[in-house]
Design an enzyme around this catalytic site. Sequence first.
Site, PDB file in Angstrom:
ATOM      1  N   TRP A 205      15.640  33.787  53.477  1.00  0.00           N
ATOM      2  CA  TRP A 205      15.768  34.471  52.190  1.00  0.00           C
ATOM      3  C   TRP A 205      16.955  35.408  52.093  1.00  0.00           C
ATOM      4  O   TRP A 205      17.273  35.907  51.024  1.00  0.00           O
ATOM      5  CB  TRP A 205      14.489  35.262  51.876  1.00  0.00           C
ATOM      6  CG  TRP A 205      13.971  36.092  53.019  1.00  0.00           C
ATOM      7  CD1 TRP A 205      12.943  35.748  53.858  1.00  0.00           C
ATOM      8  CD2 TRP A 205      14.450  37.355  53.483  1.00  0.00           C
ATOM      9  NE1 TRP A 205      12.758  36.725  54.813  1.00  0.00           N
ATOM     10  CE2 TRP A 205      13.674  37.733  54.598  1.00  0.00           C
ATOM     11  CE3 TRP A 205      15.459  38.226  53.067  1.00  0.00           C
ATOM     12  CZ2 TRP A 205      13.863  38.914  55.311  1.00  0.00           C
ATOM     13  CZ3 TRP A 205      15.663  39.413  53.780  1.00  0.00           C
ATOM     14  CH2 TRP A 205      14.871  39.744  54.879  1.00  0.00           C
ATOM     15  N   ASN A 206      17.625  35.679  53.223  1.00  0.00           N
ATOM     16  CA  ASN A 206      18.616  36.762  53.168  1.00  0.00           C
ATOM     17  C   ASN A 206      19.946  36.353  52.542  1.00  0.00           C
ATOM     18  O   ASN A 206      20.652  37.191  51.996  1.00  0.00           O
ATOM     19  CB  ASN A 206      18.817  37.394  54.554  1.00  0.00           C
ATOM     20  CG  ASN A 206      19.285  36.404  55.592  1.00  0.00           C
ATOM     21  OD1 ASN A 206      19.042  35.207  55.473  1.00  0.00           O
ATOM     22  ND2 ASN A 206      19.954  36.884  56.601  1.00  0.00           N
TER      23      ASN A 206
ATOM     24  N   LYS B  72      14.993  22.855  51.565  1.00  0.00           N
ATOM     25  CA  LYS B  72      13.779  23.658  51.341  1.00  0.00           C
ATOM     26  C   LYS B  72      14.206  25.117  51.466  1.00  0.00           C
ATOM     27  O   LYS B  72      14.311  25.657  52.566  1.00  0.00           O
ATOM     28  CB  LYS B  72      12.733  23.303  52.400  1.00  0.00           C
ATOM     29  CG  LYS B  72      11.292  23.525  52.001  1.00  0.00           C
ATOM     30  CD  LYS B  72      10.931  24.930  51.617  1.00  0.00           C
ATOM     31  CE  LYS B  72      10.582  25.809  52.791  1.00  0.00           C
ATOM     32  NZ  LYS B  72      10.296  27.219  52.385  1.00  0.00           N
ATOM     33  N   PRO B  73      14.489  25.756  50.333  1.00  0.00           N
ATOM     34  CA  PRO B  73      14.895  27.159  50.416  1.00  0.00           C
ATOM     35  C   PRO B  73      13.689  28.033  50.731  1.00  0.00           C
ATOM     36  O   PRO B  73      12.544  27.582  50.628  1.00  0.00           O
ATOM     37  CB  PRO B  73      15.416  27.457  49.004  1.00  0.00           C
ATOM     38  CG  PRO B  73      14.704  26.489  48.114  1.00  0.00           C
ATOM     39  CD  PRO B  73      14.361  25.274  48.935  1.00  0.00           C
TER      40      PRO B  73
ATOM     41  N   GLY C 149      16.531  30.566  60.241  1.00  0.00           N
ATOM     42  CA  GLY C 149      15.394  31.457  60.018  1.00  0.00           C
ATOM     43  C   GLY C 149      15.057  32.196  61.301  1.00  0.00           C
ATOM     44  O   GLY C 149      15.913  32.354  62.180  1.00  0.00           O
TER      45      GLY C 149
ATOM     46  N   GLU D  87      19.583  27.917  63.739  1.00  0.00           N
ATOM     47  CA  GLU D  87      20.319  29.176  63.630  1.00  0.00           C
ATOM     48  C   GLU D  87      19.274  30.275  63.449  1.00  0.00           C
ATOM     49  O   GLU D  87      18.654  30.380  62.389  1.00  0.00           O
ATOM     50  CB  GLU D  87      21.267  29.140  62.420  1.00  0.00           C
ATOM     51  CG  GLU D  87      22.340  28.072  62.512  1.00  0.00           C
ATOM     52  CD  GLU D  87      23.347  28.337  63.627  1.00  0.00           C
ATOM     53  OE1 GLU D  87      23.464  29.485  64.063  1.00  0.00           O
ATOM     54  OE2 GLU D  87      23.991  27.373  64.058  1.00  0.00           O
TER      55      GLU D  87
ATOM     56  N   CYS E  52      21.835  38.106  59.758  1.00  0.00           N
ATOM     57  CA  CYS E  52      21.518  37.734  61.142  1.00  0.00           C
ATOM     58  C   CYS E  52      22.516  38.356  62.101  1.00  0.00           C
ATOM     59  O   CYS E  52      22.167  38.688  63.228  1.00  0.00           O
ATOM     60  CB  CYS E  52      21.485  36.226  61.283  1.00  0.00           C
ATOM     61  SG  CYS E  52      22.971  35.421  60.669  1.00  0.00           S
TER      62      CYS E  52
ATOM     63  N   GLU F  43      14.557  42.502  66.584  1.00  0.00           N
ATOM     64  CA  GLU F  43      15.363  42.409  65.363  1.00  0.00           C
ATOM     65  C   GLU F  43      14.726  43.280  64.271  1.00  0.00           C
ATOM     66  O   GLU F  43      13.572  43.074  63.910  1.00  0.00           O
ATOM     67  CB  GLU F  43      15.429  40.951  64.899  1.00  0.00           C
ATOM     68  CG  GLU F  43      16.380  40.757  63.735  1.00  0.00           C
ATOM     69  CD  GLU F  43      16.474  39.296  63.287  1.00  0.00           C
ATOM     70  OE1 GLU F  43      15.416  38.650  63.106  1.00  0.00           O
ATOM     71  OE2 GLU F  43      17.603  38.808  63.123  1.00  0.00           O
TER      72      GLU F  43
HETATM   73  P1  NAD Z   1      11.398  32.440  58.533  1.00  0.00           P
HETATM   74  O1  NAD Z   1      11.501  31.816  59.878  1.00  0.00           O
HETATM   75  O2  NAD Z   1      10.178  33.207  58.213  1.00  0.00           O
HETATM   76  O3  NAD Z   1      11.523  31.339  57.387  1.00  0.00           O
HETATM   77  C1  NAD Z   1      12.646  30.491  57.296  1.00  0.00           C
HETATM   78  C2  NAD Z   1      12.270  29.245  56.521  1.00  0.00           C
HETATM   79  O4  NAD Z   1      11.347  28.470  57.283  1.00  0.00           O
HETATM   80  C3  NAD Z   1      11.605  29.521  55.182  1.00  0.00           C
HETATM   81  O5  NAD Z   1      12.134  28.634  54.230  1.00  0.00           O
HETATM   82  C4  NAD Z   1      10.144  29.208  55.464  1.00  0.00           C
HETATM   83  O6  NAD Z   1       9.407  28.800  54.328  1.00  0.00           O
HETATM   84  C5  NAD Z   1      10.275  28.056  56.442  1.00  0.00           C
HETATM   85  N1  NAD Z   1       9.101  27.794  57.295  1.00  0.00           N
HETATM   86  C6  NAD Z   1       8.104  28.640  57.632  1.00  0.00           C
HETATM   87  N2  NAD Z   1       7.241  28.016  58.462  1.00  0.00           N
HETATM   88  C7  NAD Z   1       7.702  26.761  58.654  1.00  0.00           C
HETATM   89  C8  NAD Z   1       7.267  25.649  59.436  1.00  0.00           C
HETATM   90  N3  NAD Z   1       6.165  25.700  60.184  1.00  0.00           N
HETATM   91  N4  NAD Z   1       8.012  24.524  59.404  1.00  0.00           N
HETATM   92  C9  NAD Z   1       9.146  24.464  58.674  1.00  0.00           C
HETATM   93  N5  NAD Z   1       9.605  25.473  57.924  1.00  0.00           N
HETATM   94  C10 NAD Z   1       8.893  26.619  57.922  1.00  0.00           C
HETATM   95  O7  NAD Z   1      12.718  33.327  58.375  1.00  0.00           O
HETATM   96  P2  NAD Z   1      13.097  34.307  57.189  1.00  0.00           P
HETATM   97  O8  NAD Z   1      12.235  35.519  57.296  1.00  0.00           O
HETATM   98  O9  NAD Z   1      13.146  33.557  55.920  1.00  0.00           O
HETATM   99  O10 NAD Z   1      14.614  34.687  57.563  1.00  0.00           O
HETATM  100  C11 NAD Z   1      14.981  35.774  58.338  1.00  0.00           C
HETATM  101  C12 NAD Z   1      15.382  35.304  59.726  1.00  0.00           C
HETATM  102  O11 NAD Z   1      16.439  34.362  59.631  1.00  0.00           O
HETATM  103  C13 NAD Z   1      15.919  36.428  60.597  1.00  0.00           C
HETATM  104  O12 NAD Z   1      15.372  36.310  61.884  1.00  0.00           O
HETATM  105  C14 NAD Z   1      17.416  36.157  60.628  1.00  0.00           C
HETATM  106  O13 NAD Z   1      18.068  36.656  61.771  1.00  0.00           O
HETATM  107  C15 NAD Z   1      17.450  34.672  60.573  1.00  0.00           C
HETATM  108  N6  NAD Z   1      18.750  34.191  60.115  1.00  0.00           N
HETATM  109  C16 NAD Z   1      19.573  33.572  61.022  1.00  0.00           C
HETATM  110  C17 NAD Z   1      20.833  33.147  60.632  1.00  0.00           C
HETATM  111  C18 NAD Z   1      21.770  32.484  61.598  1.00  0.00           C
HETATM  112  O14 NAD Z   1      22.759  31.932  61.169  1.00  0.00           O
HETATM  113  N7  NAD Z   1      21.506  32.521  62.890  1.00  0.00           N
HETATM  114  C19 NAD Z   1      21.232  33.337  59.306  1.00  0.00           C
HETATM  115  C20 NAD Z   1      20.379  33.960  58.414  1.00  0.00           C
HETATM  116  C21 NAD Z   1      19.120  34.377  58.832  1.00  0.00           C
END
Ligand code: NAD
Length: 526
Positions: free
Chosen positions: A164-165, A188-189, A238, A260, A294, A393
């Site tokens: 979401w960020n 899938k956003p 994520g 990532e 991130c 984090e």
């Molecule tokens: P999250 O892991 O909670 O969710 C990410 C996505 O995964 C969402 O779209 C969610 O609906 C989906 N999801 C949830 N459960 C799932 C499953 N079982 N199977 C498949 N998809 C599933 O992360 P968030 O809270 O949305 O994002 C924040 C995190 O993302 C932070 O840890 C941040 O550091 C990381 N991030 C990393 C990068 C990078 O490039 N390394 C970039 C941006 C954000």
Amino acid sequence: MASVEEHVEQEILQADNGAAGTAEAPAADAIQVENPATGEIVGTVPDLDAEAVAQMAARARDAQPQWQAYGFEGRARVLVRAQKWLMDNAQRVTETIVSETGKTYEDANLAEIGYAGNAFGFWAKEGPRYLADEHVKSSQILVKGKRLVLRYQPLGLIGVIGPWNYPLTNSFGDCIPALMAGNSVILKPSEVTPLTSLLMAEGLRECGLPEGVLQIATGRGATGAALIEHVDMIMFTGSTRTGTKVAEAAARRLIPASLELGGKDPMIVLADADLERAANFAAYFSMQNAGQTCISIERVYVEEPVYDEFVAKVSEKVRALRVGNPDGGFGTVEVGAITFPPQLDTIKDHVDDAVQKGARVLTGGQQVPGAGRFFEPTVLVDVDHSMKCMTEETFGPTLPIMKVADADEAVRLANDSPYGLGASVFSRDAERGEAIARRLEAGAANVNDAMINYTVLELPMGGAKASGLGSRHGAGGIRKYCSQQAIVVTAKLAMKKELFMYPYKSRTSRMLAGALKLLYGRGKRD
Ligand code: NAD
């Protein structure tokens, strides 16, 4: 925001029609999208179920061969048009991003519109070069005179799951190289910020992207999990926790996964650093996007002789930041909202935990009272690795600063983390800075800079340790969406039979054994 709502209503209809193949009842429950800066509901999208995702996948597979047949030139044309579309619609896209994230207009414009604008042009131009046939030379004697080619073919259907960020940069951004490579994509956003992706998909359709090539599967985690069951490769951004589940699901299907994940990026400030520059970078790259990046600077280690001066400079700069609703446009506030409700609890928990264990809050430290979800830009000192703010984090506008005896202690502490995404080192001696950067366990390390590596699309961006597997950007950032095929072509005028073939004859076999010794046996064992 009426235009966003109208657009979303239309998308709901399209998604429901498409997913269920009928204009009747919605295929699944709806998800309300909230503006974190105001609490206002700015849109509603469907929470698509597994059946809807399966139907999307079937449509994507039908559409893919035609898209592949566009060739590099045809696909690049669509991406270049999309680049112009984005710039023409920058205000509308920015407003959509701001409406669902609560971030500032500057954060939306620089780090999202700027990124995607660059990425459309970059992949349109560099994709064909990265994916061109490679003519390989070999020292292997048996293939002398043969033609050796390495070629890349689109995998077919790519699933992209985003956080979401950064709804444009981190969700939609990864679709661009996947599309350029000739794949269809289902994105899938995050359920928290789906509106930007829907708008971008509309933009791409306007730019001539054929129906079905890019589809947006709105929904929660279960929708993401369903998507993994249908695609040929999954690109996930994520948290490390969800990334592990995604990796397991991908492994069960034996499909590649690029992950990532989270980070806890350290910054090291050496005694000879330009302290004014270092303090500006610490203040900006810890608070930019309200710390929800991130590769935010999440912790700082400062050599003892300059610690007090650095802390004073950073505190003064952070104290001056305005936090609140960014709705007035550019220049309204420096720090916007906390997008994801539970994130606020994590931020509070990390600050409280630090204070309980002896840390001091030099500025900030509290949730901002009133409407919307905001946290004061916060500087913490007297911190150590017993505290969550230094090891987990935080993903918020907080900056813990720790005093260290010397560079070795800074490196040891920087590496004392399960994460390894980014890092930065500040020193007037660039050579020494680079030497220290090379000792850091991080996918990227900037010297006298921070985060800048992300904007360099020629360089791979990916995490070490628990921060991920694989990378985006660079040649690998598009080749990962392809299968590779090795082709060996033997010319027409080849011998009828090779020497090593049947029947085996003692003389020929001894001769071949001798040839092997001649080839590989001339080295020394000392
Ligand atoms: P999250 O892991 O909670 O969710 C990410 C996505 O995964 C969402 O779209 C969610 O609906 C989906 N999801 C949830 N459960 C799932 C499953 N079982 N199977 C498949 N998809 C599933 O992360 P968030 O809270 O949305 O994002 C924040 C995190 O993302 C932070 O840890 C941040 O550091 C990381 N991030 C990393 C990068 C990078 O490039 N390394 C970039 C941006 C954000």
